[in-house]
Design an enzyme around this catalytic site. Structure first.
Site, PDB file in Angstrom:
ATOM      1  N   GLY A   1      -5.136  -4.512   5.722  1.00 17.97           N
ATOM      2  CA  GLY A   1      -5.166  -3.773   6.983  1.00 17.97           C
ATOM      3  C   GLY A   1      -4.534  -4.527   8.142  1.00 17.97           C
ATOM      4  O   GLY A   1      -4.971  -5.611   8.501  1.00 17.97           O
TER       5      GLY A   1
ATOM      6  N   HIS B   1      -7.927   0.438  -4.998  1.00 19.09           N
ATOM      7  CA  HIS B   1      -8.880   0.281  -3.895  1.00 19.09           C
ATOM      8  C   HIS B   1      -9.606   1.607  -3.674  1.00 19.09           C
ATOM      9  O   HIS B   1      -9.054   2.541  -3.096  1.00 19.09           O
ATOM     10  CB  HIS B   1      -8.113  -0.152  -2.629  1.00 19.09           C
ATOM     11  CG  HIS B   1      -8.989  -0.337  -1.431  1.00 19.09           C
ATOM     12  ND1 HIS B   1      -8.482  -0.447  -0.152  1.00 19.09           N
ATOM     13  CD2 HIS B   1     -10.344  -0.442  -1.297  1.00 19.09           C
ATOM     14  CE1 HIS B   1      -9.483  -0.608   0.699  1.00 19.09           C
ATOM     15  NE2 HIS B   1     -10.621  -0.597   0.034  1.00 19.09           N
TER      16      HIS B   1
ATOM     17  N   SER C   1       2.353  -0.502   6.496  1.00 15.80           N
ATOM     18  CA  SER C   1       3.407  -0.303   7.507  1.00 15.80           C
ATOM     19  C   SER C   1       4.406  -1.456   7.536  1.00 15.80           C
ATOM     20  O   SER C   1       5.607  -1.224   7.734  1.00 15.80           O
ATOM     21  CB  SER C   1       2.791  -0.170   8.893  1.00 15.80           C
ATOM     22  OG  SER C   1       1.621   0.571   8.828  1.00 15.80           O
TER      23      SER C   1
ATOM     24  N   GLY D   1      -1.549   1.605   9.397  1.00 20.56           N
ATOM     25  CA  GLY D   1      -0.902   1.499  10.701  1.00 20.56           C
ATOM     26  C   GLY D   1      -1.821   1.065  11.835  1.00 20.56           C
ATOM     27  O   GLY D   1      -1.472   1.208  13.000  1.00 20.56           O
TER      28      GLY D   1
ATOM     29  N   PHE E   1      -7.186   4.632   7.383  1.00 20.81           N
ATOM     30  CA  PHE E   1      -5.839   4.917   7.900  1.00 20.81           C
ATOM     31  C   PHE E   1      -4.962   3.678   7.825  1.00 20.81           C
ATOM     32  O   PHE E   1      -5.449   2.575   8.060  1.00 20.81           O
ATOM     33  CB  PHE E   1      -5.902   5.365   9.366  1.00 20.81           C
ATOM     34  CG  PHE E   1      -6.855   6.505   9.594  1.00 20.81           C
ATOM     35  CD1 PHE E   1      -6.446   7.815   9.401  1.00 20.81           C
ATOM     36  CD2 PHE E   1      -8.173   6.252   9.974  1.00 20.81           C
ATOM     37  CE1 PHE E   1      -7.337   8.865   9.595  1.00 20.81           C
ATOM     38  CE2 PHE E   1      -9.071   7.294  10.162  1.00 20.81           C
ATOM     39  CZ  PHE E   1      -8.649   8.615   9.979  1.00 20.81           C
TER      40      PHE E   1
ATOM     41  N   HIS F   1      -0.738  -1.404  -4.503  1.00 22.38           N
ATOM     42  CA  HIS F   1      -2.057  -1.091  -3.947  1.00 22.38           C
ATOM     43  C   HIS F   1      -2.240   0.424  -3.813  1.00 22.38           C
ATOM     44  O   HIS F   1      -1.485   1.087  -3.113  1.00 22.38           O
ATOM     45  CB  HIS F   1      -2.171  -1.771  -2.577  1.00 22.38           C
ATOM     46  CG  HIS F   1      -3.519  -1.701  -1.949  1.00 22.38           C
ATOM     47  ND1 HIS F   1      -4.549  -2.554  -2.282  1.00 22.38           N
ATOM     48  CD2 HIS F   1      -4.010  -0.884  -0.990  1.00 22.38           C
ATOM     49  CE1 HIS F   1      -5.618  -2.267  -1.556  1.00 22.38           C
ATOM     50  NE2 HIS F   1      -5.320  -1.251  -0.767  1.00 22.38           N
TER      51      HIS F   1
ATOM     52  N   SER G   1       0.854  -1.184   0.000  1.00 25.34           N
ATOM     53  CA  SER G   1       0.000   0.000   0.000  1.00 25.34           C
ATOM     54  C   SER G   1       0.896   1.242   0.000  1.00 25.34           C
ATOM     55  O   SER G   1       1.468   1.626   1.011  1.00 25.34           O
ATOM     56  CB  SER G   1      -0.893  -0.009   1.244  1.00 25.34           C
ATOM     57  OG  SER G   1      -1.407   1.281   1.440  1.00 25.34           O
TER      58      SER G   1
HETATM   59  C1  DX5 Z   1      -6.700   1.385   4.955  1.00 30.08           C
HETATM   60  C2  DX5 Z   1      -6.086   1.065   3.617  1.00 30.08           C
HETATM   61  C3  DX5 Z   1      -4.967   0.067   3.681  1.00 30.08           C
HETATM   62  C4  DX5 Z   1      -3.774   0.524   4.491  1.00 30.08           C
HETATM   63  C5  DX5 Z   1      -2.865  -0.637   4.764  1.00 30.08           C
HETATM   64  O1  DX5 Z   1      -7.807   2.163   4.788  1.00 30.08           O
HETATM   65  O2  DX5 Z   1      -7.075   0.545   2.753  1.00 30.08           O
HETATM   66  O3  DX5 Z   1      -4.572  -0.315   2.385  1.00 30.08           O
HETATM   67  O4  DX5 Z   1      -3.076   1.559   3.862  1.00 30.08           O
HETATM   68  O5  DX5 Z   1      -1.864  -0.237   5.659  1.00 30.08           O
HETATM   69  P1  DX5 Z   1      -1.415  -1.159   6.894  1.00 30.08           P
HETATM   70  O6  DX5 Z   1      -0.842  -2.431   6.310  1.00 30.08           O
HETATM   71  O7  DX5 Z   1      -0.375  -0.334   7.601  1.00 30.08           O
HETATM   72  O8  DX5 Z   1      -2.628  -1.429   7.724  1.00 30.08           O
HETATM   73 ZN    ZN Z   2      -6.409  -0.482   0.841  1.00 31.26          ZN
END
Ligand code: DX5
Ligand code: ZN
Length: 213
Positions: A173, A63, A195, A142, A140, A30, A6
């Site tokens: 996520g 996404h 992250s 993280g 978000f 992503h 992401s």
């Molecule tokens: C959340 C996003 C995810 C996010 C993943 O709304 O759709 O794609 O950026 O980040 P991590 O792996 O840190 O949860």
């Molecule tokens: Zn996403």
């Protein structure tokens, strides 16, 4: 497993180098498109995606966390992405929208929020190519993975197998080196990681995630 970093969770000022590092290492890129309405955050859109496209050949995994996805989806057709995913909670016409995407020879994905039961997707499974299970509340990076997401993946896998379908399962996520194995064992095909890839040394993180899986 297909790995889909992401990019939102990366240092967005250092993208040339980051994309160079990811090239030939990951299957997908992503893109978290957030509109500040469906989710509180505003991230980026098709203009930024266009800049990314000029610096990498990695296929896009789009996404869309947006209201009114009917309006946004067509903006991503020209990138010829691997998949365009919209949220089940954001449209009344998921089948019509999925068909529009598939007509362009792009995979159609539907994403569901953590509190949306997987059974809601059962009537649509034949119409879509991919389900994106949100394992955190969208908006978000993280955050911590919501543990009940694992059962959701297994349930979905069972539905897909019972119906003899080839629908892909993507999970997004809170995925880390500590829970990736469980997620894959439950039936995930595509792993999104923000992250876990971009915090610290990217190459080391990629190695770890791939090795564990
Ligand atoms: C959340 C996003 C995810 C996010 C993943 O709304 O759709 O794609 O950026 O980040 P991590 O792996 O840190 O949860
Ligand atoms: Zn996403």
């Amino acid at each position: 497993m297909m790995l889909s970093p992401s990019i939102l969770a990366s240092d967005l000022t250092d993208l040339k180098n980051i994309l160079h590092l990811l090239e030939n290492q990951v299957e997908l890129l992503h893109l978290d498109i957030m509109d500040g309405h469906f989710v509180p955050t505003l991230s980026f859109g098709e203009v930024y995606a266009n800049v990314l496209r000029q610096h990498t050949k990695i296929p896009f995994d789009v996404h869309l966390m947006v209201q009114n996805p009917e309006k946004e989806v067509p903006k991503y057709f020209d990138f010829n992405p691997f998949v365009i995913t919209f949220h089940y909670e954001a449209t009344h016409f998921p089948v019509r929208l999925a068909n529009e995407i598939k007509k362009k020879n792009i995979k159609a994905g539907i994403s569901i929020n953590p509190k949306t039961p997987i059974e809601h997707l059962e009537p649509f499974l034949e119409d879509i190519d991919l389900v994106l299970i949100m394992s955190v509340e969208p908006g978000f990076y993280g955050q911590k993975l919501i543990p009940s997401s694992i059962q959701k993946i297994s349930k979905l896998k069972e539905l897909i197998l019972n119906k003899n379908l080839k629908t892909l399962i993507e999970v997004d996520g809170g995925i880390t080196e500590n829970n990736i194995k469980k997620i894959l064992d439950a039936g995930a095909d595509i792993i999104v990681a923000g992250s876990a890839i971009f915090k610290g040394n990217i190459q080391d993180n990629l190695k770890k995630l791939k090795w564990i899986s």
